[in-house]
Design a protein around this motif. Sequence first.
Motif, PDB file in Angstrom:
ATOM      1  N   GLY A 169      43.620  57.874  40.306  1.00  0.00           N
ATOM      2  CA  GLY A 169      44.296  59.350  40.451  1.00  0.00           C
ATOM      3  C   GLY A 169      45.372  59.282  41.606  1.00  0.00           C
ATOM      4  N   HIS A 170      46.496  59.987  41.582  1.00  0.00           N
ATOM      5  CA  HIS A 170      47.633  60.344  42.422  1.00  0.00           C
ATOM      6  C   HIS A 170      47.638  61.704  42.628  1.00  0.00           C
ATOM      7  CE1 HIS A 170      52.195  59.809  42.941  1.00  0.00           C
ATOM      8  NE2 HIS A 170      51.652  59.752  44.022  1.00  0.00           N
ATOM      9  N   LEU A 171      47.920  61.876  43.993  1.00  0.00           N
ATOM     10  CA  LEU A 171      48.157  63.134  44.465  1.00  0.00           C
ATOM     11  C   LEU A 171      49.638  62.829  45.436  1.00  0.00           C
ATOM     12  CD1 LEU A 171      44.961  64.235  46.226  1.00  0.00           C
ATOM     13  CD2 LEU A 171      45.711  64.801  44.053  1.00  0.00           C
ATOM     14  N   PHE A 172      50.556  63.991  45.309  1.00  0.00           N
ATOM     15  CA  PHE A 172      51.888  63.768  45.984  1.00  0.00           C
ATOM     16  C   PHE A 172      52.158  65.208  46.544  1.00  0.00           C
ATOM     17  CE2 PHE A 172      52.776  64.421  41.522  1.00  0.00           C
ATOM     18  CZ  PHE A 172      53.634  65.403  41.618  1.00  0.00           C
ATOM     19  N   SER A 173      52.841  65.220  47.773  1.00  0.00           N
ATOM     20  CA  SER A 173      53.277  66.232  48.441  1.00  0.00           C
ATOM     21  C   SER A 173      54.300  65.890  49.261  1.00  0.00           C
ATOM     22  CB  SER A 173      52.221  66.783  49.266  1.00  0.00           C
ATOM     23  OG  SER A 173      52.570  67.879  50.360  1.00  0.00           O
ATOM     24  N   ARG A 174      55.217  66.981  49.545  1.00  0.00           N
ATOM     25  CA  ARG A 174      56.444  66.839  50.364  1.00  0.00           C
ATOM     26  C   ARG A 174      56.091  66.907  51.851  1.00  0.00           C
ATOM     27  NH1 ARG A 174      61.479  66.970  48.207  1.00  0.00           N
ATOM     28  NH2 ARG A 174      61.532  67.710  45.991  1.00  0.00           N
ATOM     29  N   ASN A 175      54.907  67.658  52.054  1.00  0.00           N
ATOM     30  CA  ASN A 175      54.493  67.624  53.406  1.00  0.00           C
ATOM     31  C   ASN A 175      53.029  67.493  53.442  1.00  0.00           C
ATOM     32  OD1 ASN A 175      56.750  69.304  54.444  1.00  0.00           O
ATOM     33  ND2 ASN A 175      56.097  70.778  52.941  1.00  0.00           N
ATOM     34  N   VAL A 184      63.654  68.442  36.292  1.00  0.00           N
ATOM     35  CA  VAL A 184      64.459  69.549  37.237  1.00  0.00           C
ATOM     36  C   VAL A 184      64.274  69.265  38.372  1.00  0.00           C
ATOM     37  CG1 VAL A 184      64.793  71.788  37.476  1.00  0.00           C
ATOM     38  CG2 VAL A 184      64.114  70.826  35.097  1.00  0.00           C
ATOM     39  N   THR A 185      63.229  68.976  38.979  1.00  0.00           N
ATOM     40  CA  THR A 185      63.108  68.635  40.361  1.00  0.00           C
ATOM     41  C   THR A 185      62.404  67.308  40.287  1.00  0.00           C
ATOM     42  OG1 THR A 185      60.827  69.463  40.789  1.00  0.00           O
ATOM     43  CG2 THR A 185      62.915  71.288  40.810  1.00  0.00           C
ATOM     44  N   ASP A 186      62.552  66.912  41.935  1.00  0.00           N
ATOM     45  CA  ASP A 186      61.789  65.380  42.177  1.00  0.00           C
ATOM     46  C   ASP A 186      60.428  65.547  41.743  1.00  0.00           C
ATOM     47  OD1 ASP A 186      64.269  64.474  42.572  1.00  0.00           O
ATOM     48  OD2 ASP A 186      63.798  64.311  44.798  1.00  0.00           O
ATOM     49  N   GLU A 187      59.632  66.670  41.918  1.00  0.00           N
ATOM     50  CA  GLU A 187      58.249  66.958  41.837  1.00  0.00           C
ATOM     51  C   GLU A 187      57.984  66.390  40.208  1.00  0.00           C
ATOM     52  OE1 GLU A 187      58.412  69.017  45.464  1.00  0.00           O
ATOM     53  OE2 GLU A 187      59.660  68.700  43.913  1.00  0.00           O
ATOM     54  N   ASP A 188      58.918  66.712  39.370  1.00  0.00           N
ATOM     55  CA  ASP A 188      58.884  66.199  38.042  1.00  0.00           C
ATOM     56  C   ASP A 188      58.796  64.792  37.726  1.00  0.00           C
ATOM     57  OD1 ASP A 188      58.498  68.981  37.177  1.00  0.00           O
ATOM     58  OD2 ASP A 188      60.518  69.151  36.911  1.00  0.00           O
ATOM     59  N   CYS A 189      59.192  64.057  38.809  1.00  0.00           N
ATOM     60  CA  CYS A 189      59.071  62.520  39.107  1.00  0.00           C
ATOM     61  C   CYS A 189      57.980  62.159  39.727  1.00  0.00           C
ATOM     62  CB  CYS A 189      60.448  61.995  39.435  1.00  0.00           C
ATOM     63  SG  CYS A 189      61.865  62.443  38.447  1.00  0.00           S
ATOM     64  N   GLY A 197      64.937  70.914  52.813  1.00  0.00           N
ATOM     65  CA  GLY A 197      65.524  71.150  54.152  1.00  0.00           C
ATOM     66  C   GLY A 197      64.207  71.078  55.062  1.00  0.00           C
ATOM     67  N   VAL A 198      63.195  70.343  55.058  1.00  0.00           N
ATOM     68  CA  VAL A 198      62.171  69.881  55.767  1.00  0.00           C
ATOM     69  C   VAL A 198      62.025  68.662  56.022  1.00  0.00           C
ATOM     70  CG1 VAL A 198      59.759  70.279  56.561  1.00  0.00           C
ATOM     71  CG2 VAL A 198      60.998  72.439  55.644  1.00  0.00           C
ATOM     72  N   ASN A 199      62.035  67.883  54.844  1.00  0.00           N
ATOM     73  CA  ASN A 199      61.706  66.444  54.791  1.00  0.00           C
ATOM     74  C   ASN A 199      63.114  65.880  54.487  1.00  0.00           C
ATOM     75  OD1 ASN A 199      58.583  66.388  54.582  1.00  0.00           O
ATOM     76  ND2 ASN A 199      59.213  67.896  53.265  1.00  0.00           N
ATOM     77  N   TRP A 200      63.389  64.832  55.440  1.00  0.00           N
ATOM     78  CA  TRP A 200      64.800  64.383  55.388  1.00  0.00           C
ATOM     79  C   TRP A 200      64.832  63.025  55.474  1.00  0.00           C
ATOM     80  CZ3 TRP A 200      69.269  67.271  55.624  1.00  0.00           C
ATOM     81  CH2 TRP A 200      69.153  68.783  55.984  1.00  0.00           C
ATOM     82  N   GLN A 201      65.988  62.562  54.359  1.00  0.00           N
ATOM     83  CA  GLN A 201      65.942  61.300  54.188  1.00  0.00           C
ATOM     84  C   GLN A 201      66.354  60.364  55.435  1.00  0.00           C
ATOM     85  OE1 GLN A 201      65.944  59.187  51.585  1.00  0.00           O
ATOM     86  NE2 GLN A 201      66.497  57.324  52.610  1.00  0.00           N
ATOM     87  N   THR A 202      65.458  59.129  55.663  1.00  0.00           N
ATOM     88  CA  THR A 202      65.414  58.497  56.760  1.00  0.00           C
ATOM     89  C   THR A 202      65.213  57.078  56.411  1.00  0.00           C
ATOM     90  OG1 THR A 202      63.107  58.829  57.515  1.00  0.00           O
ATOM     91  CG2 THR A 202      64.759  60.083  58.542  1.00  0.00           C
ATOM     92  N   GLN A 236      53.218  57.217  53.196  1.00  0.00           N
ATOM     93  CA  GLN A 236      54.566  57.829  52.790  1.00  0.00           C
ATOM     94  C   GLN A 236      55.405  56.741  52.113  1.00  0.00           C
ATOM     95  OE1 GLN A 236      55.350  59.175  57.037  1.00  0.00           O
ATOM     96  NE2 GLN A 236      56.557  60.851  55.910  1.00  0.00           N
ATOM     97  N   ASP A 237      56.593  57.319  51.341  1.00  0.00           N
ATOM     98  CA  ASP A 237      57.512  56.433  50.561  1.00  0.00           C
ATOM     99  C   ASP A 237      58.611  56.434  51.367  1.00  0.00           C
ATOM    100  OD1 ASP A 237      58.868  58.892  50.002  1.00  0.00           O
ATOM    101  OD2 ASP A 237      58.149  58.977  47.792  1.00  0.00           O
ATOM    102  N   VAL A 238      59.690  55.801  50.727  1.00  0.00           N
ATOM    103  CA  VAL A 238      60.933  55.690  51.410  1.00  0.00           C
ATOM    104  C   VAL A 238      61.674  56.943  51.666  1.00  0.00           C
ATOM    105  CG1 VAL A 238      61.140  53.245  50.539  1.00  0.00           C
ATOM    106  CG2 VAL A 238      61.991  55.325  49.242  1.00  0.00           C
ATOM    107  N   ASN A 239      61.314  57.889  50.921  1.00  0.00           N
ATOM    108  CA  ASN A 239      61.995  59.312  50.980  1.00  0.00           C
ATOM    109  C   ASN A 239      61.025  60.305  52.023  1.00  0.00           C
ATOM    110  OD1 ASN A 239      64.177  58.640  49.285  1.00  0.00           O
ATOM    111  ND2 ASN A 239      62.832  59.153  47.525  1.00  0.00           N
ATOM    112  N   ASN A 240      60.131  59.699  52.634  1.00  0.00           N
ATOM    113  CA  ASN A 240      59.183  60.568  53.431  1.00  0.00           C
ATOM    114  C   ASN A 240      58.334  61.429  52.776  1.00  0.00           C
ATOM    115  OD1 ASN A 240      59.830  59.145  55.855  1.00  0.00           O
ATOM    116  ND2 ASN A 240      61.584  60.613  56.122  1.00  0.00           N
ATOM    117  N   HIS A 241      58.113  61.396  51.416  1.00  0.00           N
ATOM    118  CA  HIS A 241      57.132  62.107  50.593  1.00  0.00           C
ATOM    119  C   HIS A 241      55.814  61.505  51.036  1.00  0.00           C
ATOM    120  CE1 HIS A 241      60.674  63.138  47.828  1.00  0.00           C
ATOM    121  NE2 HIS A 241      60.654  64.030  48.897  1.00  0.00           N
ATOM    122  N   TRP A 242      54.711  62.205  50.700  1.00  0.00           N
ATOM    123  CA  TRP A 242      53.431  61.803  50.997  1.00  0.00           C
ATOM    124  C   TRP A 242      52.706  61.774  49.730  1.00  0.00           C
ATOM    125  CZ3 TRP A 242      51.294  60.647  55.770  1.00  0.00           C
ATOM    126  CH2 TRP A 242      51.948  61.114  56.831  1.00  0.00           C
TER     127      TRP A 242
END
Length: 892
Positions: free
Chosen positions: A446-452, A36-41, A838-843, A418-424
């Motif tokens: 283990g793997h942790l992920f976050s938008r910020n 449903v959201t990118d977090e699920d990926c 609205g905070v993390n933008w594609q660059t 950070q990945d290509v979508n600026n996710h951490w």
Amino acid sequence: RSQSVSYYTKVRGSSMIPRWVMIVAVAATETTSGCVTDEDCSLSGVCTTSGACHCNAGWTGPQCSRLDRLPPASREAAAVMGFAPNLTSWGGNVVVDPTTGHHHLYAAVIAGPNGTSCGLSNWGSHSVVVKATSTTGVQGPYTNQSIAIGVFAHNPQAVLIKGRYAIFHIGAGSPPGSAISPCPTPPPPPCSVYTSASTCPPSRCSWTNGHCVPPPLPPTPPALCATQPAPPGYVCKGNTCGGPSPSSDHNCGAYLTVPTCSGGDCAATLSALCDKDTRCHSFSLENRYNGSGSLHSQTFSGDGSCLRLNPDWTTYIKQADTFKDNTFSRENTTYVGSRIHTSSSPDGPFEPLTTTWPGCNNPTPWVMTNGTIVVACTWHLYAAEELEGPWRSIGPISISPSTRMGVPGSWEDPFLFQDVNNHWHILSHTYTRQPGGPDVQNSISGHLFSRNVEGPWTVSPDEPYDNVVSYEDGTSETFATLERPKLFFSANNTPTHITNGVSPVWPCGGCTGFGDAPKTGGCCWCKVKPGIDWTYTLMQPLRTTSTPGVFRDNPRFEGTSATAHTPRVTLQFLQTVEVPIDGQHGTKTSFEGGTVVRTDDGAVHLFTTDQTYGVVNTSLVYYRAPNSSATFSFVRQLVCCSTVKTDGSDPRASLWAPMPVYDDEAGLWHLFYVQYRSAQSNASGWFSNFGGEISHARSSVSGPGGVGGPYVDIGVVLQPDNDSQPWEGLQGTDSISPPYKLSTGGWSAFYGSAHTEVPSTYDPPFPHGKWWNGIVTASALGDSFVRKQPSSLVNFNSGYSENPIVTWLPSPHNKYIAVFDDLRGQSTGFGFSWSADGVNWQTPSALVGVPTGARTPLGSMLEKDGTLTVYYTAYDSGVERVHRGQFKLVDL
């Protein structure tokens, strides 16, 4: 300078979403399974419109939760350090020399004198950083090995920062030629290996009831916590010590002082002494009094993460440093926190910086595109603009749940990126304290992920890799453990390889401890069991193309239900027309900046800067058209006035870029605009507009009909101050976008700044770019805006972006888009980016082609037929005219 605005309406009676027009809400597609959201990926891919994850390069699995490892050519090819010649190595990473294209591996090696090597059980006293070079690519072979940093230096991670090679590592390090002591003699076997009374050594064991056992320990005295309670700011760890033990000096931190004290005030006395020394993070008291009635005591620089059980001592640790609940010392070590060594050449010499993080363990740096350096260590985050600091705390990294394989787990060896979508993301070694063996599934990673970067951090549902490595010839190898994970990235930030420190022991059921610390954890401890503690550094390639989310490797890892939808999107030009405007000054009327808003009655409202008489003598004006095809007519000046003072003293010498936004809950229109000082430009900079501040006004007419004002000034909500960041320059806060509502609550906006001073004080990594944009937030409209930390910068195009406007696209798109000035591409079109939150933008951003070219986007409106209308200004014989373009939204 100018940015556009959206206002908000309630959809389906609930959440607030930004809009430019009367939006027709389309119900979200219901899915019974999938994402449903990118977090699920796992934020390692995007959720497509079909509800399935499409994984970024390097990742695979239904939830993009597994690294997509490819088989190395052979064991020898995978072993990039420590296999041949035979050395004990324990992880490292690769950096590319941009001048030669050569790859340089910096790895930990457990060194002995004269080129020999000790086992990994001696890592705490014999580890050095070795540098080796490959001229044939990242996979090696790596030759010309030499010591880059002498003992003690461990777990290196090298990065290239502004032309400098920087190695972050545990320990203080020493020059490469420093003496290395012989490898210590392995400790004697435990008593339990002797099976008869004749072989049981009486000097340290006793034959009791048919077994060779160690002598009984003396009774454990009570901990001092009751009689010497922990002072404020400290935690008491009963019957542990951070320094000497009955048998040897296990020093878990540098000794600072060894004072004595007596009576019941020792803890208070020692805490006062520790508080005066910024290096001090713990102190210990001996439970057994000496003959004079005094207590032995010591203060340490260690943070308490490597205490050892000791019945004679009690340790008190500063609360701020109790990052681990580990009450066991490992080895005799000269560990003194972490350090950075730097050099202008990959070959060195590497010199130490004075920068340290007291008590920091396993530092892992990541350099953001704006040059900010973020470091994770001891599960805490720090940031700085320069290697020398100053370093500021971002905050702790919370891991919840931390369980592995259904039992309590431990996490260590973080690798931050950070990945290509600026996710951490953070990769980590994980382990459990369960007995090991071939029939036990040991936790490996283990793997942790976050938008910020500030979090919150989410634990991935699967381990990103296991302990089985397959080779091209069809064979495979099972390792006791793979630790110290580090990724290598291509020039476009795609992960292409992973390195680990590996222990080639299998099966591993006998590795239950080492030394006199009764460890459990099975396979994890084989790496430091004397006699089998030879380890090496292994590299595996990753698949470098993005893929649908499927598993290719170990069937043990089965993805659970997936959820994450923010597919990529772009714009395709359809048509454009010039907008008729009955300008105040006839055909010479020139506009720049501002926004266009269309209300529910179909009327279109133009808020802009009239710059007909120059960039200082400006006015903020409001035009209205009854519909999209009608001519805009002048209504009023919005606020008064540019004073046109050019002595630099008046903060309202020149006004720019009016941005209205409607607060649906309060039923009020707000207006944000820029006010500048002005002076004569000279060789030191452009001063026509400088020191910009963002001012706030509010309509005196409530409800949607108050869109045209009149507006009443309230005050400044953003300005250059102590929170200004390095990318902000002489022009101050030179723009603000229309604030937009975040789905998580509160408001966000783009702001801008420019280094119009000469020379620019904002040097590499982008020395030529002057115009930048960043993110600010506010809890409510009218509150002061707060810059995003640790860096607010959104690096759209390396310093050539101005005036973003943001639009929310509802289902089926479910994303924010931004359209903005691309100052290098104005003759071609405008810049474009998208965001899930609205905070993390594609660059980096895309460039949308428009036949007229484009100067400043003014407004973006989603139409009922699914197309997007964009109002923008474009040059016509030196005058900026307003155009209305129509674009097709294309999901990729």
